[in-house]
Design a protein around this motif. Sequence first.
Motif, PDB file in Angstrom:
ATOM      1  N   SER A   1     -73.296  22.692   8.962  1.00 34.73           N
ATOM      2  CA  SER A   1     -73.039  23.820   9.722  1.00 34.73           C
ATOM      3  C   SER A   1     -72.548  24.910   8.894  1.00 34.73           C
ATOM      4  CB  SER A   1     -72.048  23.430  10.916  1.00 34.73           C
ATOM      5  OG  SER A   1     -71.675  24.457  11.633  1.00 34.73           O
ATOM      6  N   ASP A   2     -73.102  25.983   9.273  1.00 31.77           N
ATOM      7  CA  ASP A   2     -72.385  27.460   8.982  1.00 31.77           C
ATOM      8  C   ASP A   2     -71.003  27.882   9.775  1.00 31.77           C
ATOM      9  OD1 ASP A   2     -72.258  30.101   7.852  1.00 31.77           O
ATOM     10  OD2 ASP A   2     -72.845  30.650   9.867  1.00 31.77           O
ATOM     11  N   ILE A   3     -70.266  28.437   9.147  1.00 33.73           N
ATOM     12  CA  ILE A   3     -68.963  28.648   9.687  1.00 33.73           C
ATOM     13  C   ILE A   3     -68.899  29.975  10.566  1.00 33.73           C
ATOM     14  CG2 ILE A   3     -66.604  29.299   9.039  1.00 33.73           C
ATOM     15  CD1 ILE A   3     -67.170  27.460   6.569  1.00 33.73           C
ATOM     16  N   ASP A   4     -68.994  31.167   9.910  1.00 33.30           N
ATOM     17  CA  ASP A   4     -68.722  32.492  10.612  1.00 33.30           C
ATOM     18  C   ASP A   4     -69.884  32.475  11.928  1.00 33.30           C
ATOM     19  OD1 ASP A   4     -66.613  33.473   9.277  1.00 33.30           O
ATOM     20  OD2 ASP A   4     -67.652  33.805   7.615  1.00 33.30           O
ATOM     21  N   ASP A   5     -69.433  32.745  12.879  1.00 32.49           N
ATOM     22  CA  ASP A   5     -70.237  33.096  14.140  1.00 32.49           C
ATOM     23  C   ASP A   5     -71.175  31.966  14.563  1.00 32.49           C
ATOM     24  OD1 ASP A   5     -69.213  35.736  14.631  1.00 32.49           O
ATOM     25  OD2 ASP A   5     -70.478  36.553  13.048  1.00 32.49           O
ATOM     26  N   THR A   6     -70.826  30.659  13.890  1.00 30.44           N
ATOM     27  CA  THR A   6     -71.578  29.353  14.295  1.00 30.44           C
ATOM     28  C   THR A   6     -70.454  28.921  15.184  1.00 30.44           C
ATOM     29  OG1 THR A   6     -73.016  29.445  12.496  1.00 30.44           O
ATOM     30  CG2 THR A   6     -72.698  27.460  13.602  1.00 30.44           C
ATOM     31  N   PHE A   7     -69.117  28.545  14.418  1.00 34.48           N
ATOM     32  CA  PHE A   7     -68.269  28.240  15.387  1.00 34.48           C
ATOM     33  C   PHE A   7     -66.867  29.077  15.409  1.00 34.48           C
ATOM     34  CE2 PHE A   7     -67.570  25.517  11.454  1.00 34.48           C
ATOM     35  CZ  PHE A   7     -66.422  25.749  11.108  1.00 34.48           C
ATOM     36  N   LEU A   8     -66.836  29.660  14.186  1.00 36.18           N
ATOM     37  CA  LEU A   8     -65.561  30.495  13.988  1.00 36.18           C
ATOM     38  C   LEU A   8     -66.092  31.881  14.566  1.00 36.18           C
ATOM     39  CD1 LEU A   8     -62.722  31.394  13.132  1.00 36.18           C
ATOM     40  CD2 LEU A   8     -63.635  31.430  10.908  1.00 36.18           C
ATOM     41  N   ILE A   9     -65.608  32.610  15.544  1.00 42.98           N
ATOM     42  CA  ILE A   9     -65.908  33.940  15.993  1.00 42.98           C
ATOM     43  C   ILE A   9     -65.338  35.089  14.990  1.00 42.98           C
ATOM     44  CG2 ILE A   9     -65.475  35.887  17.695  1.00 42.98           C
ATOM     45  CD1 ILE A   9     -65.149  33.480  19.720  1.00 42.98           C
ATOM     46  N   SER A  10     -66.536  35.776  14.259  1.00 40.68           N
ATOM     47  CA  SER A  10     -66.182  36.152  13.124  1.00 40.68           C
ATOM     48  C   SER A  10     -66.824  37.835  12.996  1.00 40.68           C
ATOM     49  CB  SER A  10     -66.635  35.868  11.783  1.00 40.68           C
ATOM     50  OG  SER A  10     -66.087  34.569  11.660  1.00 40.68           O
ATOM     51  N   HIS A  11     -67.772  38.181  13.972  1.00 39.75           N
ATOM     52  CA  HIS A  11     -68.299  39.324  14.168  1.00 39.75           C
ATOM     53  C   HIS A  11     -68.954  39.794  13.061  1.00 39.75           C
ATOM     54  CE1 HIS A  11     -66.635  39.806  18.179  1.00 39.75           C
ATOM     55  NE2 HIS A  11     -65.431  39.219  17.828  1.00 39.75           N
ATOM     56  N   THR A  12     -69.888  38.954  12.389  1.00 35.55           N
ATOM     57  CA  THR A  12     -70.483  39.286  11.041  1.00 35.55           C
ATOM     58  C   THR A  12     -71.362  40.361  11.051  1.00 35.55           C
ATOM     59  OG1 THR A  12     -70.269  36.768  10.553  1.00 35.55           O
ATOM     60  CG2 THR A  12     -71.773  38.244   9.184  1.00 35.55           C
ATOM     61  N   GLY A  13     -71.895  40.689  12.236  1.00 34.02           N
ATOM     62  CA  GLY A  13     -72.806  42.001  12.411  1.00 34.02           C
ATOM     63  C   GLY A  13     -72.028  43.159  12.373  1.00 34.02           C
ATOM     64  N   ASN A  14     -70.639  43.167  12.675  1.00 38.21           N
ATOM     65  CA  ASN A  14     -69.929  44.549  12.315  1.00 38.21           C
ATOM     66  C   ASN A  14     -69.036  44.198  11.391  1.00 38.21           C
ATOM     67  OD1 ASN A  14     -68.174  46.397  12.706  1.00 38.21           O
ATOM     68  ND2 ASN A  14     -68.266  46.346  15.135  1.00 38.21           N
ATOM     69  N   PRO A  15     -69.450  44.598   9.923  1.00 31.57           N
ATOM     70  CA  PRO A  15     -68.470  44.278   8.720  1.00 31.57           C
ATOM     71  C   PRO A  15     -67.090  45.025   9.156  1.00 31.57           C
ATOM     72  CG  PRO A  15     -70.687  45.162   8.349  1.00 31.57           C
ATOM     73  CD  PRO A  15     -70.571  45.199   9.702  1.00 31.57           C
ATOM     74  N   LEU A  16     -66.918  46.106   9.430  1.00 33.65           N
ATOM     75  CA  LEU A  16     -65.665  46.471   9.607  1.00 33.65           C
ATOM     76  C   LEU A  16     -64.867  45.547  10.779  1.00 33.65           C
ATOM     77  CD1 LEU A  16     -66.230  50.403   9.501  1.00 33.65           C
ATOM     78  CD2 LEU A  16     -65.447  49.012   7.844  1.00 33.65           C
ATOM     79  N   LYS A  17     -65.236  45.482  11.866  1.00 31.00           N
ATOM     80  CA  LYS A  17     -64.576  44.517  12.934  1.00 31.00           C
ATOM     81  C   LYS A  17     -64.287  43.116  12.268  1.00 31.00           C
ATOM     82  CE  LYS A  17     -64.559  43.057  17.579  1.00 31.00           C
ATOM     83  NZ  LYS A  17     -65.173  43.172  19.003  1.00 31.00           N
ATOM     84  N   LYS A  18     -65.096  42.742  11.369  1.00 32.25           N
ATOM     85  CA  LYS A  18     -64.853  41.497  10.773  1.00 32.25           C
ATOM     86  C   LYS A  18     -63.939  41.457   9.595  1.00 32.25           C
ATOM     87  CE  LYS A  18     -66.829  37.693   7.745  1.00 32.25           C
ATOM     88  NZ  LYS A  18     -68.083  37.248   6.843  1.00 32.25           N
ATOM     89  N   LEU A  19     -63.698  42.607   8.980  1.00 35.88           N
ATOM     90  CA  LEU A  19     -62.592  42.655   7.927  1.00 35.88           C
ATOM     91  C   LEU A  19     -61.321  42.848   8.760  1.00 35.88           C
ATOM     92  CD1 LEU A  19     -61.680  42.796   4.952  1.00 35.88           C
ATOM     93  CD2 LEU A  19     -62.236  45.349   5.190  1.00 35.88           C
ATOM     94  N   TYR A  20     -61.192  43.545   9.859  1.00 37.17           N
ATOM     95  CA  TYR A  20     -59.929  43.978  10.578  1.00 37.17           C
ATOM     96  C   TYR A  20     -59.358  42.502  11.050  1.00 37.17           C
ATOM     97  CZ  TYR A  20     -56.912  45.186  14.451  1.00 37.17           C
ATOM     98  OH  TYR A  20     -56.024  45.347  15.068  1.00 37.17           O
ATOM     99  N   ILE A  21     -60.209  41.500  11.642  1.00 36.54           N
ATOM    100  CA  ILE A  21     -60.000  40.334  12.223  1.00 36.54           C
ATOM    101  C   ILE A  21     -59.359  39.389  11.171  1.00 36.54           C
ATOM    102  CG2 ILE A  21     -60.722  38.258  13.347  1.00 36.54           C
ATOM    103  CD1 ILE A  21     -62.572  40.113  15.079  1.00 36.54           C
ATOM    104  N   LEU A  22     -60.096  39.339  10.084  1.00 36.26           N
ATOM    105  CA  LEU A  22     -59.690  38.789   8.875  1.00 36.26           C
ATOM    106  C   LEU A  22     -58.390  39.025   8.210  1.00 36.26           C
ATOM    107  CD1 LEU A  22     -60.290  36.608   6.744  1.00 36.26           C
ATOM    108  CD2 LEU A  22     -61.333  38.088   5.331  1.00 36.26           C
ATOM    109  N   LEU A  23     -58.003  40.441   8.218  1.00 33.30           N
ATOM    110  CA  LEU A  23     -56.861  40.811   7.916  1.00 33.30           C
ATOM    111  C   LEU A  23     -55.602  40.622   8.901  1.00 33.30           C
ATOM    112  CD1 LEU A  23     -57.907  43.952   5.833  1.00 33.30           C
ATOM    113  CD2 LEU A  23     -57.155  41.868   4.981  1.00 33.30           C
ATOM    114  N   PHE A  24     -55.885  40.915   9.953  1.00 31.21           N
ATOM    115  CA  PHE A  24     -54.761  41.196  10.948  1.00 31.21           C
ATOM    116  C   PHE A  24     -54.681  40.173  11.894  1.00 31.21           C
ATOM    117  CE2 PHE A  24     -55.868  45.341   9.410  1.00 31.21           C
ATOM    118  CZ  PHE A  24     -54.442  45.740   8.984  1.00 31.21           C
ATOM    119  N   LYS A  25     -55.654  39.065  11.932  1.00 31.18           N
ATOM    120  CA  LYS A  25     -55.473  37.856  12.986  1.00 31.18           C
ATOM    121  C   LYS A  25     -55.123  36.554  12.208  1.00 31.18           C
ATOM    122  CE  LYS A  25     -56.787  40.323  16.740  1.00 31.18           C
ATOM    123  NZ  LYS A  25     -55.676  40.277  17.919  1.00 31.18           N
TER     124      LYS A  25
END
Length: 322
Positions: free
Chosen positions: A124-148
Amino acid sequence: MKPILKLYRGYANEQELIVMGHVFKPTTKEDYNFLKKNFKNATSIIKMFQIGTQPNADVYLHLNGKKIHTKTLDDGYFKFCIPLVDDSKYGWIDYKISIFYNDEEIVESASFIKPNVGNLGFISDIDDTFLISHTGNPLKKLYILLFKNVYDRRVYQDVVAHYQQLSTAGRSDKTEQNAFFYVSSSEWNLYRFITKFAEINQLPRAVLLLKDIKTSLTNLFFTGRGNHNHKFEKIKHILEFYPNLIYTLLGDDSQQDPYLYENICKIFPLNVKAVYIRQTRNSKVEKVVILLKNLETLNVKTCYFKDSSQAIAHSKSIGLIS
């Protein structure tokens, strides 16, 4: 200060054991703190990409009464590929690695899986396969990684139920687990985050195969992106390492999973039973629809789904789970 030894889950077949990890230079930086929130979480994440690795460090594997010596590569990574002889243990098995610093032995433990006799494997892949990561929106993905933090991150609805059923599919003894691998373009820097997230959400215990470690803050802004050839090579390696397993591949349409999985199916025409692709956009990607129809002509069952409940229903319809 002492050097830091990090171990990762390994895996074994009847002939060979593979275990790996990193040695890091001594540092005053704290390890990632799972409980920190907002800016404190961001600080913890940033520190994970500001680490110094130790090249050519002496590393020792303790196995079956033997002490096996190797050295780290230029990026501090080490990997033991060791022949196994008459080892009748199965399931998750503990192992130990040690390093020395100023005549003091530093020892860490981890585990590797040697699958019980069975015929199913799951990748299995991880990001956006089971972990909601918003890979299609790099800025949103980075924001979530940093602040969640890891407790604030979310899985897709019903994905845990699906993965739990897959982990024991085909087994009368539900305490035994099928071989499960999470293969991702995330870097080894995020290993502890991913394993903790999986544990919190009761996802199957799995071997992780990630991208080369990064030691520059610049790399944080591009985490999980770039060339995905390493994923193809790692998945190919798994199928070659366990050639008698029948695999299910799980990914999403946010990046390259469908195309990587198509190539794997073509190279291993007898080894892939099913391919699952999560739809992460408002509508299905036409190229992915065509690709999956093509895989069906190779006798690979496919499911392009929005909700994991659809994937569960499909797995039941093809007899993968009961």
